[in-house]
Each structure stands twice: as C-alpha cells, then as structure tokens.
Design a protein around this motif. Structure first.
Motif, PDB file in Angstrom:
ATOM      1  N   PHE A  24       0.830  -1.199   0.000  1.00 46.20           N
ATOM      2  CA  PHE A  24       0.000   0.000   0.000  1.00 46.20           C
ATOM      3  C   PHE A  24       0.865   1.249   0.000  1.00 46.20           C
ATOM      4  O   PHE A  24       1.901   1.288   0.656  1.00 46.20           O
ATOM      5  CB  PHE A  24      -0.897   0.028   1.246  1.00 46.20           C
ATOM      6  N   GLU A  25       0.416   2.263  -0.729  1.00 46.09           N
ATOM      7  CA  GLU A  25       1.169   3.520  -0.802  1.00 46.09           C
ATOM      8  C   GLU A  25       0.181   4.679  -0.855  1.00 46.09           C
ATOM      9  O   GLU A  25      -0.780   4.653  -1.627  1.00 46.09           O
ATOM     10  CB  GLU A  25       2.028   3.523  -2.059  1.00 46.09           C
ATOM     11  N   LEU A  26       0.420   5.677  -0.029  1.00 44.95           N
ATOM     12  CA  LEU A  26      -0.422   6.862  -0.053  1.00 44.95           C
ATOM     13  C   LEU A  26       0.145   7.810  -1.090  1.00 44.95           C
ATOM     14  O   LEU A  26       1.319   8.167  -1.068  1.00 44.95           O
ATOM     15  CB  LEU A  26      -0.439   7.515   1.334  1.00 44.95           C
ATOM     16  N   HIS A  27      -0.686   8.198  -2.041  1.00 48.08           N
ATOM     17  CA  HIS A  27      -0.273   9.078  -3.128  1.00 48.08           C
ATOM     18  C   HIS A  27      -0.947  10.421  -2.907  1.00 48.08           C
ATOM     19  O   HIS A  27      -2.176  10.514  -2.966  1.00 48.08           O
ATOM     20  CB  HIS A  27      -0.694   8.470  -4.468  1.00 48.08           C
ATOM     21  N   LEU A  32      -4.928   6.447  -2.395  1.00 46.83           N
ATOM     22  CA  LEU A  32      -4.280   5.193  -2.036  1.00 46.83           C
ATOM     23  C   LEU A  32      -3.993   4.375  -3.287  1.00 46.83           C
ATOM     24  O   LEU A  32      -4.881   4.147  -4.114  1.00 46.83           O
ATOM     25  CB  LEU A  32      -5.178   4.385  -1.098  1.00 46.83           C
ATOM     26  N   LEU A  33      -2.763   3.933  -3.423  1.00 45.53           N
ATOM     27  CA  LEU A  33      -2.355   3.002  -4.469  1.00 45.53           C
ATOM     28  C   LEU A  33      -2.037   1.680  -3.786  1.00 45.53           C
ATOM     29  O   LEU A  33      -1.505   1.676  -2.672  1.00 45.53           O
ATOM     30  CB  LEU A  33      -1.114   3.507  -5.198  1.00 45.53           C
ATOM     31  N   TYR A  34      -2.346   0.570  -4.444  1.00 47.10           N
ATOM     32  CA  TYR A  34      -2.070  -0.730  -3.829  1.00 47.10           C
ATOM     33  C   TYR A  34      -1.912  -1.801  -4.891  1.00 47.10           C
ATOM     34  O   TYR A  34      -2.389  -1.667  -6.014  1.00 47.10           O
ATOM     35  CB  TYR A  34      -3.194  -1.118  -2.853  1.00 47.10           C
ATOM     36  N   ALA A  35      -1.224  -2.867  -4.509  1.00 45.84           N
ATOM     37  CA  ALA A  35      -1.032  -4.016  -5.391  1.00 45.84           C
ATOM     38  C   ALA A  35      -2.204  -4.970  -5.188  1.00 45.84           C
ATOM     39  O   ALA A  35      -2.511  -5.330  -4.053  1.00 45.84           O
ATOM     40  CB  ALA A  35       0.273  -4.721  -5.059  1.00 45.84           C
TER      41      ALA A  35
END
Length: 69
Positions: A24-27, A32-35
C-alpha cells in the motif's frame, strides 16, 4: 492472495501503509495506491493491515472472490 480496497469507503487513515508499505502507498494526501496481487512474503502484513483498517475498506482473498459467479 488478492486484495481489493473499497476506495469509496477508504478515509485515508493510512494504517495499511504503515503496516504493509510494500503493498500500500499513499499518493498525495488521500489517494491510495495498492497491489492487487499480494506477494507471498507480504500476506501476513496485509492481513494485519486489513484488520487495522478503521473503516474495513480492505477485502482479502476469499472475501474478494466469494461474491463472484
């Protein structure tokens, strides 16, 4: 394991980002971006992240596929 985040439910608390930063990555401030495909070595971290989500926006594995027909 597959993961899906209900982005209409997500409030950007970022607990998932702290617990599973490889998935998970906060953009920006709230994006939120996630795989969707979780690597084997990240499964336990993603389960912890899903459990820690205050709005229960993260669905995992069997939860993701149970409604599909």
């Amino acid at each position: 394991m597959q993961t899906v985040v209900d982005l209409t439910r997500c409030q950007g608390y970022a607990q998932c980002v702290f617990l599973a930063p490889d998935v998970f990555e906060l953009h920006g401030e709230e994006g939120l971006l996630y795989a969707t495909a979780v690597p084997e070595d990240q499964v336990e971290r993603v389960r912890q992240a899903a459990a820690a989500c205050p709005v229960q926006a993260i669905l995992l594995g069997e939860e993701v596929t149970s409604g599909a027909r």
